[in-house]
Design a protein around this motif. Structure first.
Motif, mmCIF file in Angstrom:
data_model
loop_
_atom_site.group_PDB
_atom_site.id
_atom_site.type_symbol
_atom_site.label_atom_id
_atom_site.label_comp_id
_atom_site.label_asym_id
_atom_site.label_seq_id
_atom_site.Cartn_x
_atom_site.Cartn_y
_atom_site.Cartn_z
ATOM 1 N N ALA A 59 0.808 -1.220 0.000
ATOM 2 C CA ALA A 59 0.000 0.000 0.000
ATOM 3 C C ALA A 59 0.841 1.271 0.000
ATOM 4 O O ALA A 59 0.301 2.373 0.061
ATOM 5 N N VAL A 60 2.173 1.131 -0.083
ATOM 6 C CA VAL A 60 3.056 2.291 -0.118
ATOM 7 C C VAL A 60 3.324 2.670 -1.573
ATOM 8 O O VAL A 60 3.599 1.799 -2.407
ATOM 9 N N VAL A 61 3.240 3.965 -1.886
ATOM 10 C CA VAL A 61 3.413 4.433 -3.262
ATOM 11 C C VAL A 61 4.507 5.497 -3.312
ATOM 12 O O VAL A 61 4.925 6.029 -2.286
ATOM 13 N N TYR A 62 4.955 5.779 -4.523
ATOM 14 C CA TYR A 62 5.910 6.859 -4.756
ATOM 15 C C TYR A 62 5.150 8.007 -5.405
ATOM 16 O O TYR A 62 4.359 7.799 -6.338
ATOM 17 N N VAL A 63 5.382 9.208 -4.943
ATOM 18 C CA VAL A 63 4.696 10.395 -5.449
ATOM 19 C C VAL A 63 5.727 11.323 -6.069
ATOM 20 O O VAL A 63 6.671 11.770 -5.395
ATOM 21 N N SER A 64 5.573 11.614 -7.362
ATOM 22 C CA SER A 64 6.471 12.550 -8.027
ATOM 23 C C SER A 64 5.642 13.700 -8.580
ATOM 24 O O SER A 64 4.504 13.519 -9.015
ATOM 25 N N SER A 65 6.209 14.891 -8.542
ATOM 26 C CA SER A 65 5.495 16.067 -9.040
ATOM 27 C C SER A 65 6.450 16.956 -9.812
ATOM 28 O O SER A 65 7.672 16.938 -9.592
ATOM 29 N N ALA A 91 10.958 22.153 -11.973
ATOM 30 C CA ALA A 91 11.376 21.672 -10.653
ATOM 31 C C ALA A 91 10.639 20.372 -10.356
ATOM 32 O O ALA A 91 9.419 20.270 -10.579
ATOM 33 N N GLN A 92 11.365 19.368 -9.886
ATOM 34 C CA GLN A 92 10.773 18.068 -9.608
ATOM 35 C C GLN A 92 10.870 17.743 -8.128
ATOM 36 O O GLN A 92 11.804 18.162 -7.439
ATOM 37 N N SER A 93 9.890 17.011 -7.647
ATOM 38 C CA SER A 93 9.873 16.579 -6.251
ATOM 39 C C SER A 93 9.527 15.105 -6.208
ATOM 40 O O SER A 93 8.687 14.635 -6.980
ATOM 41 N N LEU A 94 10.194 14.371 -5.343
ATOM 42 C CA LEU A 94 9.944 12.936 -5.204
ATOM 43 C C LEU A 94 9.701 12.619 -3.740
ATOM 44 O O LEU A 94 10.491 12.995 -2.869
ATOM 45 N N GLY A 95 8.595 11.954 -3.468
ATOM 46 C CA GLY A 95 8.271 11.576 -2.099
ATOM 47 C C GLY A 95 7.545 10.250 -2.074
ATOM 48 O O GLY A 95 7.588 9.467 -3.029
ATOM 49 N N SER A 96 6.864 10.010 -0.971
ATOM 50 C CA SER A 96 6.168 8.743 -0.773
ATOM 51 C C SER A 96 4.738 9.025 -0.331
ATOM 52 O O SER A 96 4.361 10.168 -0.087
ATOM 53 N N GLY A 97 3.953 7.974 -0.230
ATOM 54 C CA GLY A 97 2.570 8.104 0.214
ATOM 55 C C GLY A 97 2.021 6.750 0.586
ATOM 56 O O GLY A 97 2.704 5.728 0.448
ATOM 57 N N ALA A 98 0.769 6.735 1.050
ATOM 58 C CA ALA A 98 0.130 5.481 1.445
ATOM 59 C C ALA A 98 -1.300 5.460 0.927
ATOM 60 O O ALA A 98 -2.022 6.465 1.024
ATOM 61 N N ILE A 99 -1.704 4.320 0.373
ATOM 62 C CA ILE A 99 -3.078 4.149 -0.081
ATOM 63 C C ILE A 99 -3.947 3.903 1.155
ATOM 64 O O ILE A 99 -3.690 2.986 1.937
ATOM 65 N N VAL A 100 -4.976 4.731 1.341
ATOM 66 C CA VAL A 100 -5.819 4.614 2.533
ATOM 67 C C VAL A 100 -7.259 4.259 2.180
ATOM 68 O O VAL A 100 -8.083 4.068 3.080
ATOM 69 N N ARG A 101 -7.566 4.191 0.888
ATOM 70 C CA ARG A 101 -8.868 3.676 0.457
ATOM 71 C C ARG A 101 -8.670 2.914 -0.825
ATOM 72 O O ARG A 101 -7.898 3.331 -1.696
ATOM 73 N N ALA A 102 -9.376 1.800 -0.980
ATOM 74 C CA ALA A 102 -9.094 0.844 -2.055
ATOM 75 C C ALA A 102 -9.337 1.397 -3.448
ATOM 76 O O ALA A 102 -8.816 0.865 -4.420
ATOM 77 N N ASP A 103 -10.120 2.480 -3.570
ATOM 78 C CA ASP A 103 -10.388 3.028 -4.896
ATOM 79 C C ASP A 103 -9.349 4.053 -5.337
ATOM 80 O O ASP A 103 -9.553 4.749 -6.331
ATOM 81 N N GLY A 104 -8.226 4.137 -4.607
ATOM 82 C CA GLY A 104 -7.127 4.983 -5.054
ATOM 83 C C GLY A 104 -6.970 6.291 -4.320
ATOM 84 O O GLY A 104 -6.396 7.235 -4.873
ATOM 85 N N VAL A 105 -7.445 6.369 -3.079
ATOM 86 C CA VAL A 105 -7.238 7.564 -2.261
ATOM 87 C C VAL A 105 -5.917 7.407 -1.509
ATOM 88 O O VAL A 105 -5.671 6.378 -0.872
ATOM 89 N N LEU A 157 -3.613 0.626 3.610
ATOM 90 C CA LEU A 157 -3.057 0.708 4.955
ATOM 91 C C LEU A 157 -4.132 1.248 5.887
ATOM 92 O O LEU A 157 -4.676 2.337 5.656
ATOM 93 N N ALA A 158 -4.438 0.510 6.941
ATOM 94 C CA ALA A 158 -5.393 0.990 7.937
ATOM 95 C C ALA A 158 -4.745 2.083 8.778
ATOM 96 O O ALA A 158 -3.554 2.022 9.088
ATOM 97 N N ILE A 159 -5.526 3.095 9.133
ATOM 98 C CA ILE A 159 -5.037 4.185 9.985
ATOM 99 C C ILE A 159 -5.459 3.897 11.418
ATOM 100 O O ILE A 159 -6.654 3.823 11.722
ATOM 101 N N ASP A 160 -4.489 3.725 12.295
ATOM 102 C CA ASP A 160 -4.767 3.442 13.704
ATOM 103 C C ASP A 160 -4.584 4.714 14.529
ATOM 104 O O ASP A 160 -3.466 5.087 14.876
ATOM 105 N N ASP A 161 -5.697 5.387 14.827
ATOM 106 C CA ASP A 161 -5.635 6.603 15.632
ATOM 107 C C ASP A 161 -6.241 6.396 17.015
ATOM 108 O O ASP A 161 -6.466 7.357 17.751
ATOM 109 N N GLN A 162 -6.472 5.134 17.389
ATOM 110 C CA GLN A 162 -7.127 4.852 18.660
ATOM 111 C C GLN A 162 -6.152 4.452 19.760
ATOM 112 O O GLN A 162 -6.279 4.882 20.895
ATOM 113 N N GLU A 163 -5.196 3.614 19.420
ATOM 114 C CA GLU A 163 -4.267 3.130 20.442
ATOM 115 C C GLU A 163 -3.135 4.125 20.629
ATOM 116 O O GLU A 163 -2.401 4.436 19.689
ATOM 117 N N PRO A 164 -2.959 4.677 21.825
ATOM 118 C CA PRO A 164 -1.920 5.686 22.026
ATOM 119 C C PRO A 164 -0.525 5.100 21.905
ATOM 120 O O PRO A 164 -0.239 4.023 22.432
#
Length: 472
Positions: A59-65, A91-105, A157-164
């Motif tokens: 679920a990890v992606v590469y983001v280029s702009s 100017a180019q930028s390269l980073g990363s990201g995470a898929i958080v919804r199955a339809d491509g969010v 990737l599930a987002i876990d914001d409940q467990e401290p």
């Protein structure tokens, strides 16, 4: 949820500082060393982070702009004619990201895509898709992207914001450092609730010693269940590479920005307390009779705001919001801003040596006075700038202090206009034009309607004022 934690063997080195006799006695009392053995099964030999990586990495992606930058490169013309022929570069930028919804969010850092003319996302299987921005939130340095994958369901990737998170918890940083490809580093949570780091004015960062380098920005920080607990965003380094002090945006902030995007909004609206605070120093603690510095003291209250309606006053010391300790202004802003808009939030404060708890309604910042936002197209030093009346809502969007009094604030600067050439930025407050105080859009429009040969403009930026002259 942490179902199982991996145990990492630790070697402790003990150095005796006594005399030889006492050393011998101490050694005599030591238990016999545990004999080393060969792993008894294939499972024992395979203990590693691999199961976590296998779950999270797809679920990890590469983001280029890419964005086109106009720059002046002829110092001769810059010196004598005030600017040469602008040239363009990409100017180019390269980073990363995470898929958080199955339809491509996808969630990533805002600084990865800010000002981009083109954004591409590469999946773990190396397919590439153009992406559009659903929400860009500079205050948290988060952005939500969307790619079109049709009816296909992507790994998420599930987002876990409940467990401290706790200091010492194991975490993995996954991303594309230096553009070399998928890379996983491990470490622990070194600290939590880091505020006033200088990264953004709105942040409560997770600190980790998992190696984070350029290109990791926007990638996930995951726990031992393979859930996203943070978004890697910055490092503290003198060399520009990892020095073991990295920062990640907490999952609760990521979920807040994601909710705004999926709800159809174009910006994140956060609750606003309506109180200006500062950290309690040792001197302030002594003056208030505190045994030790703690909390954030209220220095100003917005008339009619949530804090005033709940009964807060100047001099009160805010100790906690929703059960979370608040020890500086950054913590107050973040803890209240992280609440659900419209919710009732318990706030504990100290007054006259006694702790009190009140219920504060988590309202959005007031949009008063009305913004009256307008783009300036006439020939003057503000040409190309978009300006608005300063209100708590506008100030919150731009991350500036609304307690500085009435005025007009720059909300946007377009390329090619006089405003960009003279160096105006979003967040600048126009305080005076040709000696006339500017307190509203009406004042500004009246001042800019003058026909003059020389303009004198006073701008306030980060609490400092500067006056400059410009020829028409």
């Amino acid at each position: 949820m942490r179902v199982a934690k991996l145990l990492i063997p630790t070697l402790a080195l003990l150095a005796a500082c006594s005399d030889p006799a006492s050393k011998s006695q101490a050694q005599a009392n030591l238990p016999a060393p545990t004999p080393k053995t060969v792993p008894s099964s294939a499972a024992a030999m395979k203990n590693s982070f691999a199961p976590v990586v296998k779950k999270a990495a797809p679920a990890v992606v590469y983001v280029s702009s890419k964005r086109v930058v106009r720059q002046r490169v002829d110092p001769f013309w810059d010196l004598f004619l005030g600017g040469g022929v602008p040239r363009e570069r990409v100017a180019q930028s390269l980073g990363s990201g995470a898929i958080v919804r199955a339809d491509g969010v996808i969630i990533t850092n805002n600084h990865n895509i800010e000002g981009a003319d083109e954004i591409m996302v590469q999946l773990s299987d190396r397919r590439e898709f153009p992406a559009k921005v659903l929400v860009a939130d500079p205050r948290s340095d988060l952005a939500v992207l969307k790619i079109d994958v049709g009816a296909e369901k992507l790994p998420v990737l599930a987002i876990d914001d409940q467990e401290p998170l706790e200091v010492g918890d194991l975490v993995l940083a996954i991303g594309n450092p230096f553009g070399v490809g998928l890379t996983v580093t491990n470490g622990i949570v070194s600290a939590t609730a880091r505020s006033n780091t200088g990264i953004t004015d709105y942040g409560f960062f997770i600190q980790t010693d998992a190696a984070i380098n350029p290109g990791n920005s926007g990638g996930p920080l995951v726990d031992m269940d393979g859930d996203l607990v943070g978004v890697n965003t910055a490092i503290l380094s003198r060399s520009g590479t990892s020095s073991g002090v990295g920062f990640a945006i907490p999952a609760v902030t990521a979920k807040q920005v994601l909710a705004a995007a999926l709800g159809g909004g174009h910006e994140v609206v956060r609750p606003w307390l309506g109180a200006k605070t500062t950290a309690v120093t040792s001197d302030i603690a002594r003056s208030l009779g505190l045994a030790a510095p703690r909390g954030a003291v209220v220095t100003d209250v917005w008339p009619g705001g949530p804090a005033q309606r709940a009964g807060l006053e100047q001099g009160d010391v805010i100790l906690s919001i929703a059960g979370q300790a608040t020890n500086d202004d950054g913590a107050v802003t973040y803890q209240f801003g992280a609440q659900r808009t419209g919710a009732t939030v318990p706030l504990t404060f100290l007054r006259d040596g006694k702790e009190r708890t009140v219920q504060v309604r988590a309202d959005a910042p007031a949009n008063s006075p009305a913004a009256e936002e307008r783009a300036i197209s006439e020939v003057n030093p503000l040409q190309g700038a978009t300006v608005a009346n300063l209100s708590p809502a506008v100030a919150d969007r731009l991350g500036v202090d609304p307690f500085g009094g009435r005025g007009v604030i720059v909300t946007k600067v377009d390329g090619g206009g006089a405003a960009q050439r003279v160096g105006l930025r979003p967040g600048d407050i126009v305080r005076a034009v040709n000696g006339r105080e500017i307190r509203s859009m009406g004042d500004l429009m009246s001042a800019l309607s003058q026909k003059v040969r020389v303009w004198q403009v006073t701008i306030e930026r980060n609490g400092q004022r500067i006056t400059a002259q410009f020829r028409a």
